[in-house]
Enzyme design. Structure first.
Site, PDB file in Angstrom:
ATOM      1  N   ASP A   1       0.814  -1.183   0.218  1.00 15.15           N
ATOM      2  CA  ASP A   1       0.182   0.198   0.125  1.00 15.15           C
ATOM      3  C   ASP A   1       0.784   1.298  -0.137  1.00 15.15           C
ATOM      4  OD1 ASP A   1       0.468   0.939   2.982  1.00 15.15           O
ATOM      5  OD2 ASP A   1      -0.401  -1.179   3.831  1.00 15.15           O
TER       6      ASP A   1
ATOM      7  N   CYS B   1       0.316  -0.981 -22.300  1.00 13.58           N
ATOM      8  CA  CYS B   1       1.637  -0.219 -21.537  1.00 13.58           C
ATOM      9  C   CYS B   1       1.605   0.978 -22.188  1.00 13.58           C
ATOM     10  CB  CYS B   1       2.344  -1.603 -21.252  1.00 13.58           C
ATOM     11  SG  CYS B   1       4.076  -0.622 -20.591  1.00 13.58           S
TER      12      CYS B   1
ATOM     13  N   HIS C   1       8.374  -4.919  -1.479  1.00  9.56           N
ATOM     14  CA  HIS C   1       7.132  -6.528  -2.136  1.00  9.56           C
ATOM     15  C   HIS C   1       7.019  -5.141  -3.119  1.00  9.56           C
ATOM     16  CE1 HIS C   1       7.864  -9.179   1.043  1.00  9.56           C
ATOM     17  NE2 HIS C   1       8.826  -9.026   0.301  1.00  9.56           N
TER      18      HIS C   1
ATOM     19  N   GLY D   1       5.390  -4.104  13.303  1.00  3.21           N
ATOM     20  CA  GLY D   1       4.366  -4.940  12.800  1.00  3.21           C
ATOM     21  C   GLY D   1       4.491  -6.194  11.699  1.00  3.21           C
TER      22      GLY D   1
END
Length: 233
Positions: free
Chosen positions: A94, A136, A109, A175
């Protein structure tokens, strides 16, 4: 605390869970009713690209409705005011760190809000859908996929991460489960290089024993408290 100048922070799913973003792996190896192997591996994409693209379209749309929580806000405040080196390495895909205002962020990631062209290797900002196979923007080929690192693929910018760990005075994990490598090994790398290590997590993780200190609680409470202490030293 006066000896701390260079900080590396690793954040995982736990920091975004309080913003309503589901953690990656739930009981039974399911992620939003899908097997992780079906939606988060190159093999799953090869088997059923339509399923994978629809799945990520839904997550991309959902993430844009979420908001940073006090933990993200606190790290953005640290980023703004910390005069030493700081690198926030996030396993999350995110953009809540950036929306909170943090700038020294590395997405190991990848991110939902990029699309990667497997034909020309361009990475384009993307907020819409991919399931309809759009071209693209760079080369016009219909070869876009989520710019997300799946199981079996190499995380991004590992050399930059290890370079930061080599000069870190403090490594903080926030976390994370301590189960997904190579990120789960960062604490051992940092310790071997002489850095202090701190874990802030909802509960003890698989790697808690490697940290000099482990604090349990909600990220939205622990992280602002820690940042306040650090900036007021």
């Amino acid at each position: 605390m006066a000896e701390i100048r260079n900080i590396v922070i690793l954040t995982g799913a736990g920091i975004s869970a309080e913003s309503g973003i589901d953690t990656f792996r739930a009981e039974g190896g399911l992620w939003e009713q899908h097997k992780v192997e079906d939606v988060a591996t190159p093999e799953g994409f090869a088997r059923d690209p339509d399923l994978v693209l629809r799945f990520y379209d839904m997550r991309r749309e959902a993430i844009q409705t979420k908001r940073p929580n006090p933990a993200h806000d606190a790290l953005a405040r640290l980023d703004e005011h910390w005069e030493g080196n700081l690198l926030i390495v996030t396993q999350n895909v995110d953009d809540l760190h950036e929306r909170a205002g943090a700038k020294r962020v590395l997405h190991m990631h990848g991110t939902h809000l990029n699309a990667w062209c497997t034909a020309c290797d361009a990475k384009n900002p993307w907020t819409g859908t991919l399931a309809d196979r759009p071209p693209c923007p760079a080369c016009g080929t219909n070869a876009l996929r989520p710019d997300v690192v799946w199981f079996g693929e190499m995380p991004y910018e590992m050399e930059r991460i290890y370079s930061a760990l080599r000069t870190a005075d403090l490594f903080v994990s926030i976390g994370t489960s301590g189960a997904v490598y190579p990120a789960a090994g960062f604490v051992r790398d940092a310790r071997s290089l002489g850095a202090r290590t701190l874990e802030l997590n909802l509960e003890r993780s698989q790697g808690s024993g490697w940290f000099d200190e482990s604090r349990q609680g909600r990220a939205s409470e622990l992280v602002p408290e820690w940042v306040d202490t650090l900036l007021d030293k």
